[in-house]
Scaffold this motif. Structure first.
Motif, PDB file in Angstrom:
ATOM      1  N   MET A   1       0.834  -1.204   0.000  1.00  0.00           N
ATOM      2  CA  MET A   1       0.000   0.000   0.000  1.00  0.00           C
ATOM      3  C   MET A   1       0.871   1.259   0.000  1.00  0.00           C
ATOM      4  O   MET A   1       0.570   2.226  -0.715  1.00  0.00           O
ATOM      5  CB  MET A   1      -0.947  -0.012   1.203  1.00  0.00           C
ATOM      6  CG  MET A   1      -2.034  -1.075   1.085  1.00  0.00           C
ATOM      7  SD  MET A   1      -3.021  -1.300   2.583  1.00  0.00           S
ATOM      8  CE  MET A   1      -3.814   0.271   2.719  1.00  0.00           C
ATOM      9  N   ALA A   2       1.943   1.262   0.753  1.00  0.00           N
ATOM     10  CA  ALA A   2       2.849   2.419   0.769  1.00  0.00           C
ATOM     11  C   ALA A   2       3.483   2.618  -0.600  1.00  0.00           C
ATOM     12  O   ALA A   2       3.624   3.748  -1.081  1.00  0.00           O
ATOM     13  CB  ALA A   2       3.925   2.225   1.838  1.00  0.00           C
ATOM     14  N   HIS A   3       3.859   1.521  -1.248  1.00  0.00           N
ATOM     15  CA  HIS A   3       4.431   1.603  -2.599  1.00  0.00           C
ATOM     16  C   HIS A   3       3.428   2.210  -3.582  1.00  0.00           C
ATOM     17  O   HIS A   3       3.771   3.091  -4.382  1.00  0.00           O
ATOM     18  CB  HIS A   3       4.853   0.203  -3.060  1.00  0.00           C
ATOM     19  CG  HIS A   3       5.272   0.143  -4.482  1.00  0.00           C
ATOM     20  ND1 HIS A   3       6.481   0.628  -4.934  1.00  0.00           N
ATOM     21  CD2 HIS A   3       4.624  -0.319  -5.579  1.00  0.00           C
ATOM     22  CE1 HIS A   3       6.561   0.460  -6.241  1.00  0.00           C
ATOM     23  NE2 HIS A   3       5.437  -0.118  -6.655  1.00  0.00           N
ATOM     24  N   GLU A   4       2.185   1.748  -3.503  1.00  0.00           N
ATOM     25  CA  GLU A   4       1.148   2.259  -4.409  1.00  0.00           C
ATOM     26  C   GLU A   4       0.874   3.744  -4.155  1.00  0.00           C
ATOM     27  O   GLU A   4       0.684   4.510  -5.092  1.00  0.00           O
ATOM     28  CB  GLU A   4      -0.140   1.445  -4.269  1.00  0.00           C
ATOM     29  CG  GLU A   4      -0.003   0.010  -4.752  1.00  0.00           C
ATOM     30  CD  GLU A   4       0.341  -0.068  -6.227  1.00  0.00           C
ATOM     31  OE1 GLU A   4      -0.352   0.558  -7.048  1.00  0.00           O
ATOM     32  OE2 GLU A   4       1.320  -0.762  -6.566  1.00  0.00           O
ATOM     33  N   ARG A   5       0.874   4.137  -2.898  1.00  0.00           N
ATOM     34  CA  ARG A   5       0.691   5.564  -2.570  1.00  0.00           C
ATOM     35  C   ARG A   5       1.857   6.373  -3.118  1.00  0.00           C
ATOM     36  O   ARG A   5       1.669   7.474  -3.634  1.00  0.00           O
ATOM     37  CB  ARG A   5       0.574   5.758  -1.057  1.00  0.00           C
ATOM     38  CG  ARG A   5      -0.722   5.271  -0.443  1.00  0.00           C
ATOM     39  CD  ARG A   5      -1.887   6.083  -0.833  1.00  0.00           C
ATOM     40  NE  ARG A   5      -1.694   7.443  -0.339  1.00  0.00           N
ATOM     41  CZ  ARG A   5      -2.594   8.374  -0.347  1.00  0.00           C
ATOM     42  NH1 ARG A   5      -3.781   8.121  -0.822  1.00  0.00           N
ATOM     43  NH2 ARG A   5      -2.352   9.570   0.101  1.00  0.00           N
ATOM     44  N   GLY A   6       3.056   5.828  -3.029  1.00  0.00           N
ATOM     45  CA  GLY A   6       4.239   6.499  -3.556  1.00  0.00           C
ATOM     46  C   GLY A   6       4.187   6.662  -5.063  1.00  0.00           C
ATOM     47  O   GLY A   6       4.765   7.604  -5.612  1.00  0.00           O
ATOM     48  N   ARG A   7       3.501   5.761  -5.737  1.00  0.00           N
ATOM     49  CA  ARG A   7       3.330   5.868  -7.191  1.00  0.00           C
ATOM     50  C   ARG A   7       2.266   6.886  -7.567  1.00  0.00           C
ATOM     51  O   ARG A   7       2.030   7.142  -8.734  1.00  0.00           O
ATOM     52  CB  ARG A   7       2.918   4.514  -7.765  1.00  0.00           C
ATOM     53  CG  ARG A   7       4.026   3.519  -7.874  1.00  0.00           C
ATOM     54  CD  ARG A   7       3.605   2.268  -8.634  1.00  0.00           C
ATOM     55  NE  ARG A   7       2.469   2.514  -9.506  1.00  0.00           N
ATOM     56  CZ  ARG A   7       1.585   1.596  -9.870  1.00  0.00           C
ATOM     57  NH1 ARG A   7       1.694   0.377  -9.412  1.00  0.00           N
ATOM     58  NH2 ARG A   7       0.586   1.882 -10.666  1.00  0.00           N
ATOM     59  N   GLY A   8       1.584   7.429  -6.536  1.00  0.00           N
ATOM     60  CA  GLY A   8       0.576   8.460  -6.815  1.00  0.00           C
ATOM     61  C   GLY A   8      -0.853   7.971  -6.784  1.00  0.00           C
ATOM     62  O   GLY A   8      -1.774   8.712  -7.133  1.00  0.00           O
ATOM     63  N   LEU A   9      -1.088   6.728  -6.369  1.00  0.00           N
ATOM     64  CA  LEU A   9      -2.451   6.211  -6.286  1.00  0.00           C
ATOM     65  C   LEU A   9      -3.188   6.901  -5.144  1.00  0.00           C
ATOM     66  O   LEU A   9      -2.667   6.995  -4.037  1.00  0.00           O
ATOM     67  CB  LEU A   9      -2.403   4.695  -6.041  1.00  0.00           C
ATOM     68  CG  LEU A   9      -3.648   3.903  -6.399  1.00  0.00           C
ATOM     69  CD1 LEU A   9      -3.913   3.977  -7.900  1.00  0.00           C
ATOM     70  CD2 LEU A   9      -3.467   2.455  -5.990  1.00  0.00           C
ATOM     71  N   GLY A  10      -4.359   7.397  -5.404  1.00  0.00           N
ATOM     72  CA  GLY A  10      -5.149   8.105  -4.399  1.00  0.00           C
ATOM     73  C   GLY A  10      -5.804   7.140  -3.421  1.00  0.00           C
ATOM     74  O   GLY A  10      -5.877   5.927  -3.668  1.00  0.00           O
ATOM     75  N   PRO A  11      -6.313   7.671  -2.308  1.00  0.00           N
ATOM     76  CA  PRO A  11      -6.918   6.811  -1.284  1.00  0.00           C
ATOM     77  C   PRO A  11      -8.121   6.012  -1.789  1.00  0.00           C
ATOM     78  O   PRO A  11      -8.285   4.847  -1.437  1.00  0.00           O
ATOM     79  CB  PRO A  11      -7.330   7.769  -0.180  1.00  0.00           C
ATOM     80  CG  PRO A  11      -6.866   9.107  -0.561  1.00  0.00           C
ATOM     81  CD  PRO A  11      -6.269   9.054  -1.910  1.00  0.00           C
ATOM     82  N   ARG A  12      -8.955   6.617  -2.610  1.00  0.00           N
ATOM     83  CA  ARG A  12     -10.134   5.911  -3.128  1.00  0.00           C
ATOM     84  C   ARG A  12      -9.715   4.758  -4.040  1.00  0.00           C
ATOM     85  O   ARG A  12     -10.237   3.645  -3.951  1.00  0.00           O
ATOM     86  CB  ARG A  12     -11.031   6.892  -3.882  1.00  0.00           C
ATOM     87  CG  ARG A  12     -12.343   6.301  -4.340  1.00  0.00           C
ATOM     88  CD  ARG A  12     -13.187   7.332  -5.074  1.00  0.00           C
ATOM     89  NE  ARG A  12     -13.473   8.495  -4.275  1.00  0.00           N
ATOM     90  CZ  ARG A  12     -14.546   8.632  -3.511  1.00  0.00           C
ATOM     91  NH1 ARG A  12     -15.420   7.662  -3.447  1.00  0.00           N
ATOM     92  NH2 ARG A  12     -14.745   9.727  -2.822  1.00  0.00           N
TER      93      ARG A  12
END
Length: 153
Positions: free
Chosen positions: A20-31
């Protein structure tokens, strides 16, 4: 990295948090991340049943919080087009008139669908102000625009 059944059975809470941290780092939003996590959980539910193990670690991960967006009203011209389309779609003229009246009432008075459909024949002709019992039994006063009253009549 191999992601065979044996490796998938060993997925832990920290693995999912790292993903999840990796995906957030790629710019994926919370939704979007919540949606992706839901898909992962669904897969692990199926996989756990198929392989006979309990995917507790995966299922215990909480989705990120996000604010729900409020619905935006239709622009006036778009509302007119919807109402005009409703008036021509059904085969029977009374059905077209009913559908157009309900849509006009929804848009012109701000009623919820359940509130508009809860109106009875005895409520016609509509007064300038409707007394509506809405969600949770709360009562509110709603102005009925002349165009909405005319459509219902």
């Amino acid at each position: 990295i191999s992601a065979g059944p044996a490796r998938l059975k060993r997925v832990e809470l920290r693995d999912l948090r790292a993903w999840m941290a990796h995906e957030r780092g790629r710019g994926l939003g919370p939704r979007s991340l919540a949606r992706a996590l839901s898909a992962v959980k669904g897969f692990f539910r199926w996989f756990g049943k198929r392989e006979g193990f309990e995917p507790t670690a995966v299922l215990s991960v909480r989705a990120p919080k996000f604010t729900r967006k409020l619905p935006r009203p239709l622009a006036e011209e778009a509302a007119r087009e919807v109402i005009a389309d409703l008036g021509t779609t059904p085969a029977a003229p009374w059905i077209a008139a009913r559908d157009a009246a309900v849509a006009t009432l929804l848009y012109g008075s701000g009623l919820r669908i359940s509130e508009a459909l809860g109106l009875k024949g005895r409520d016609a002709p509509l007064p300038e102000v409707l007394r509506i019992r809405g969600k949770g039994g709360k009562e509110r006063l709603v102005p009925a625009l002349p165009v909405a009253r005319q459509a219902v009549d």
